[in-house]
Scaffold this active site. Structure first.
Site, PDB file in Angstrom:
ATOM      1  N   ARG A 240      -0.315  -5.310 -10.846  1.00  0.00           N
ATOM      2  CA  ARG A 240      -0.606  -6.203  -9.728  1.00  0.00           C
ATOM      3  C   ARG A 240      -0.186  -7.616 -10.133  1.00  0.00           C
ATOM      4  O   ARG A 240      -0.404  -8.032 -11.272  1.00  0.00           O
ATOM      5  CB  ARG A 240      -2.101  -6.196  -9.390  1.00  0.00           C
ATOM      6  CG  ARG A 240      -2.570  -4.993  -8.581  1.00  0.00           C
ATOM      7  CD  ARG A 240      -2.032  -5.010  -7.154  1.00  0.00           C
ATOM      8  NE  ARG A 240      -2.529  -3.922  -6.333  1.00  0.00           N
ATOM      9  CZ  ARG A 240      -1.942  -2.741  -6.182  1.00  0.00           C
ATOM     10  NH1 ARG A 240      -0.822  -2.479  -6.825  1.00  0.00           N
ATOM     11  NH2 ARG A 240      -2.458  -1.817  -5.399  1.00  0.00           N
ATOM     12  N   GLU A 269       2.769 -11.772  -1.994  1.00  0.00           N
ATOM     13  CA  GLU A 269       3.736 -10.779  -1.496  1.00  0.00           C
ATOM     14  C   GLU A 269       3.773 -10.816   0.022  1.00  0.00           C
ATOM     15  O   GLU A 269       2.709 -10.858   0.629  1.00  0.00           O
ATOM     16  CB  GLU A 269       3.349  -9.375  -1.970  1.00  0.00           C
ATOM     17  CG  GLU A 269       3.429  -9.212  -3.481  1.00  0.00           C
ATOM     18  CD  GLU A 269       3.086  -7.808  -3.964  1.00  0.00           C
ATOM     19  OE1 GLU A 269       2.896  -6.915  -3.123  1.00  0.00           O
ATOM     20  OE2 GLU A 269       3.000  -7.613  -5.186  1.00  0.00           O
ATOM     21  N   HIS A 288       7.743  -4.668  -4.924  1.00  0.00           N
ATOM     22  CA  HIS A 288       6.590  -3.747  -4.952  1.00  0.00           C
ATOM     23  C   HIS A 288       6.990  -2.325  -4.519  1.00  0.00           C
ATOM     24  O   HIS A 288       6.471  -1.803  -3.527  1.00  0.00           O
ATOM     25  CB  HIS A 288       5.445  -4.275  -4.060  1.00  0.00           C
ATOM     26  CG  HIS A 288       4.092  -3.734  -4.454  1.00  0.00           C
ATOM     27  ND1 HIS A 288       2.920  -4.436  -4.299  1.00  0.00           N
ATOM     28  CD2 HIS A 288       3.728  -2.539  -4.994  1.00  0.00           C
ATOM     29  CE1 HIS A 288       1.899  -3.696  -4.719  1.00  0.00           C
ATOM     30  NE2 HIS A 288       2.364  -2.552  -5.138  1.00  0.00           N
TER      31      HIS A 288
HETATM   32  C1  GLV Z   1       0.597   0.545  -5.187  1.00  0.00           C
HETATM   33  O1  GLV Z   1       0.727  -0.553  -5.646  1.00  0.00           O
HETATM   34  C2  GLV Z   1      -0.616   1.286  -5.208  1.00  0.00           C
HETATM   35  O2  GLV Z   1      -1.655   0.731  -5.601  1.00  0.00           O
HETATM   36  O3  GLV Z   1      -0.598   2.454  -4.800  1.00  0.00           O
END
Ligand code: GLV
Length: 337
Positions: A240, A269, A288
């Site tokens: 993250r 983001e 991401h």
């Molecule tokens: C993606 O970042 C998730 O947490 O599935």
């Protein structure tokens, strides 16, 4: 019995919606790309028994209080930092997530980022496209470190951290790891050595982050930590964004405290256009997408839908986040199907 009412905040892949439809009256936010606005979310959730949300939907106490019938929040993600777990538990709301099904996708992507940043693959592609490959082959062009014999530091030896180690084994690297929980079985099985975070940062040639975002991991990697790393080391983040202090990282990349970074996640983001990070050459940025295999995204849909339906059937869901909720509101009290 009337079917439970469920709000789905995006058109998720199959078989997610089919599973939900079989047991619930579903209202789907009609977009594959855009989340509902907060106002819309609060409005839509009012009469719902369950919500299937994404990591872009902030589910806090205000949202929960707008939904007096809410029994389950099922997120289409493994991370659940966008959900106020304590507030959910207090209200007897079950929270579920999608661990396991995206582990390989994220680990594979992490390996890709490691290779891409160390071997300068994106930089090389840009050079050709920009017409800058204008000299013959030479021994110094676009060189980077070999992985063999190097030390990889895994921060967070959970499912994804362990899978990343397993996939990297063929590269004949050494592994150290740091985690708040020591896992001696995994140490034996995978040949990883437990060290404290400071040692990991000082010894690793590549540091790869695999921790969830919590109040304890927020800015886990800041100025002090970046200064401990080798000037030849790389930092990889598929966890993250807020686990790294972005401002400190920018300074580190500009001033050469570390050699480079590969980042799939960001404090903000989408990353704003023209962000300082986009101006740096020694960083790879991806939007991401570490879990973005077709297979993982289908399995996430199946698991998130199954989690939600299980709770409303009064059955133990495959992946419950807040186990304490069982004491606040037992499963037979949320059973509707
Ligand atoms: C993606 O970042 C998730 O947490 O599935």
């Amino acid at each position: 019995m009337p079917k439970p009412k469920v709000y789905v905040t995006r058109i998720i892949p199959e078989p997610g919606l089919s599973i939900l439809k079989e047991y619930c009256d579903i209202e789907v936010h009609q977009s594959k790309e855009w989340p509902p606005s907060r106002e819309e979310l609060i409005e839509k959730i009012k009469d719902k028994d369950g919500i299937l949300c994404l990591l872009t939907d902030k589910i806090d106490a205000e949202v929960m209080d707008a939904a007096p019938n809410l029994k389950v929040v099922s997120t289409y993600s493994v991370g659940f930092d966008h959900i106020d777990i304590e507030a959910a538990t207090k209200r007897g709301i079950y929270v579920t997530h999608t661990p396991g099904v995206l582990t390989d996708a994220v680990a594979e992507f992490t390996v890709g980022l490691i290779l891409a940043i160390t071997r300068r693959i994106l930089e090389a592609d840009h050079i050709i496209r920009n017409g800058e490959w204008n000299k013959p082959w030479n021994p110094y062009f676009l060189t980077g470190p070999e992985l063999k014999g190097k030390t990889i530091g895994i921060v967070g030896l959970g499912r994804i951290g362990r899978a990343t180690v397993a996939k990297l084994k063929g590269f004949e690297v050494n592994f150290v790891y740091y985690d708040v929980y020591r896992n001696e079985a995994a140490e034996k099985q995978l040949g990883v050595k437990y060290v404290d975070l400071e040692t990991l940062l000082k010894e690793s040639d590549i540091v790869s982050l695999h921790v969830p975002l919590t109040k304890d991991t927020y800015h886990l990697i800041g100025e002090k930590e970046l200064k401990m790393m080798k000037p030849t080391a790389y930092l990889i983040n598929t966890a993250r964004g807020p686990v790294i202090d972005t401002e400190a990282l920018i300074k580190a990349l500009k001033e050469g405290w570390i050699a480079g970074a590969a980042l799939d996640v960001f404090e903000q983001e989408p990353l704003p256009t023209g962000h300082e990070l986009t101006k740096l050459d020694n960083v790879i940025l991806t939007p991401h997408i570490a879990s973005a295999t077709i297979e993982a995204r289908q399995r996430m849909a199946e698991l998130s839908a199954t989690n939600l339906v299980s709770v409303l059937k009064g059955e133990m869901p495959p992946a419950l986040v807040n186990k304490e909720v069982l004491n606040v509101r037992p499963l037979d009290k949320v059973k509707m199907i």
